[in-house]
Scaffold this motif. Structure first.
Motif, PDB file in Angstrom:
ATOM      1  N   PHE A 112       0.967  -1.495  -0.132  1.00  0.00           N
ATOM      2  CA  PHE A 112      -0.140   0.248   0.197  1.00  0.00           C
ATOM      3  C   PHE A 112       0.747   1.344   0.053  1.00  0.00           C
ATOM      4  CE2 PHE A 112      -2.267   3.683   2.084  1.00  0.00           C
ATOM      5  CZ  PHE A 112      -3.264   3.580   1.510  1.00  0.00           C
ATOM      6  N   LEU A 113       2.040   0.918   0.663  1.00  0.00           N
ATOM      7  CA  LEU A 113       2.844   2.364   1.151  1.00  0.00           C
ATOM      8  C   LEU A 113       3.634   2.927  -0.361  1.00  0.00           C
ATOM      9  CD1 LEU A 113       3.798   2.249   4.969  1.00  0.00           C
ATOM     10  CD2 LEU A 113       1.816   4.311   3.435  1.00  0.00           C
ATOM     11  N   GLN A 114       4.159   1.560  -0.498  1.00  0.00           N
ATOM     12  CA  GLN A 114       5.280   1.144  -1.839  1.00  0.00           C
ATOM     13  C   GLN A 114       3.717   2.119  -3.301  1.00  0.00           C
ATOM     14  OE1 GLN A 114       6.482  -2.701  -3.383  1.00  0.00           O
ATOM     15  NE2 GLN A 114       7.612  -2.514  -1.431  1.00  0.00           N
ATOM     16  N   ASP A 145      -1.741   2.244   8.740  1.00  0.00           N
ATOM     17  CA  ASP A 145      -3.183   3.193   9.338  1.00  0.00           C
ATOM     18  C   ASP A 145      -2.613   4.330   9.028  1.00  0.00           C
ATOM     19  OD1 ASP A 145      -3.246   0.223  10.595  1.00  0.00           O
ATOM     20  OD2 ASP A 145      -2.197   0.727  12.215  1.00  0.00           O
ATOM     21  N   ASP A 146      -1.526   4.732   9.537  1.00  0.00           N
ATOM     22  CA  ASP A 146      -1.216   6.625   9.333  1.00  0.00           C
ATOM     23  C   ASP A 146      -1.823   6.990   7.934  1.00  0.00           C
ATOM     24  OD1 ASP A 146       0.802   7.054  12.112  1.00  0.00           O
ATOM     25  OD2 ASP A 146       1.558   6.536  10.584  1.00  0.00           O
ATOM     26  N   ILE A 177      -6.821  13.478  14.760  1.00  0.00           N
ATOM     27  CA  ILE A 177      -6.086  14.967  14.896  1.00  0.00           C
ATOM     28  C   ILE A 177      -4.963  14.947  15.393  1.00  0.00           C
ATOM     29  CG2 ILE A 177      -6.813  17.259  14.478  1.00  0.00           C
ATOM     30  CD1 ILE A 177      -8.894  15.811  12.490  1.00  0.00           C
ATOM     31  N   LEU A 178      -4.783  15.038  16.522  1.00  0.00           N
ATOM     32  CA  LEU A 178      -3.566  15.434  17.077  1.00  0.00           C
ATOM     33  C   LEU A 178      -2.066  14.658  16.316  1.00  0.00           C
ATOM     34  CD1 LEU A 178      -4.828  15.709  20.149  1.00  0.00           C
ATOM     35  CD2 LEU A 178      -4.204  17.595  18.562  1.00  0.00           C
ATOM     36  N   HIS A 179      -2.583  13.078  16.606  1.00  0.00           N
ATOM     37  CA  HIS A 179      -1.534  12.104  15.732  1.00  0.00           C
ATOM     38  C   HIS A 179      -0.976  13.004  14.317  1.00  0.00           C
ATOM     39  CE1 HIS A 179       0.880   8.392  14.986  1.00  0.00           C
ATOM     40  NE2 HIS A 179      -0.383   8.490  14.125  1.00  0.00           N
TER      41      HIS A 179
END
Length: 296
Positions: A112-114, A145-146, A177-179
């Motif tokens: 997914f990130l790739q 997840d991010d 939101i803070l994350h």
């Protein structure tokens, strides 16, 4: 420092040098050649290495790391080629940027990130200077997840931000939101607003990816709009361009209806965008999505 620690430290600290010499690495025919090239380049003597607890030599462990890097980079490169299919490339990538790109992307093994890394690379090739080195460094620390969470927030966004209203609090937790703020994707300032001055018989537009909201002032006086928002950072905006999300139309229409109550002297219309170029866009003006909307 123990020899085995020196070897590991050498492997880590020399990584940027490897991926900074892109043409040299690409000329290697297989993973073993790349690993050997790396060992020779950094004067690592295989015969002098001690072993770790599982019996594998430190250098073998180092080779595994480098082979994984090569596999990750190869996957991203292949995905970027697919993104660039039928695209005419007219400019060369900045070598310094490319070195930073591979140095930050080399540890990413998640498919997914790739995909996101590949889109960043393809986008930079098509539109030079579209992604900063700072964004590459932030992207390095983003997990799947991010990324999924950020895409969820993006689905509620417009004009590089998100309405800060009760509707959003029902969709996204404040901790989330803070994350995203800690990651560097959302601006940490809590007093930001979307401001717009709409003169008499004038209009203002805001965009939610595949939709546009047109706010018209049909009165004889100037009106001002001031909407509290969570604003994306420059990195958040750059990453949003390669994120695979669609706008949440239901949230968008509900938010507009709230604005209509607050700014009841202005006219609000929402249309689907059917075409877009660098300086213009085309809409399906046969249907105002706010007409007879159940959210009103």
């Amino acid at each position: 420092m123990p020899l085995w620690l020196e070897i590991i430290f050498g492997i880590i600290t020399a990584a940027a040098a490897i991926f900074g010499i892109i043409s040299t690495i690409q000329s290697q025919k297989n993973k073993k050649d790349i690993a050997n090239f790396y060992m020779q380049k950094n004067n690592i003597n295989i015969s002098s290495s001690k072993t770790v607890n599982n019996g594998n030599s430190i250098v073998q462990y180092g080779n595994t790391i480098i082979n994984n890097w090569h596999e990750n980079i190869s996957n991203i490169d292949r995905k970027a080629e697919n993104e660039l299919k039928d695209t005419k490339v007219t400019s060369n990538l900045n070598e310094c940027w490319l070195g930073d790109f591979f140095d930050n992307a080399k540890n990413c093994s998640d498919d997914f990130l790739q995909d996101m890394w590949a889109k960043i690379l393809a986008n930079e090739i098509k539109h030079p200077n579209s992604t900063s080195k700072k964004t590459l460094n932030i992207m390095k620390y983003i997990t799947k997840d991010d990324a999924v969470l950020f895409e969820k927030v993006l689905s509620y966004s417009f004009n590089g931000g998100v309405f800060k209203n009760d509707l959003l609090s029902q969709k996204i937790k404040l901790d989330d939101i803070l994350h995203l703020t800690d990651l560097g994707l959302i601006n940490s300032r809590n007093d930001l607003t979307w401001k717009n001055e709409i003169q008499s018989l004038g209009q203002a537009n805001f965009f939610a990816k595949e939709y546009v909201v047109i706010i018209s002032n049909n009165t004889a006086s100037t009106h001002y709009i001031d909407i509290p928002v969570y604003s994306f950072t420059s990195a958040g905006k750059e990453i949003s361009k390669v994120s695979n999300y669609l706008s949440d139309l239901s949230f968008l229409l509900s938010s507009i209806c709230e604005l209509k109550k607050q700014y009841n002297t202005l006219s609000f219309k929402c249309f689907k965008i059917i075409g877009k170029s660098e300086n213009s866009f085309q809409i399906d003006n046969t249907k105002d999505l706010l007409e007879n909307d159940a959210h009103e």
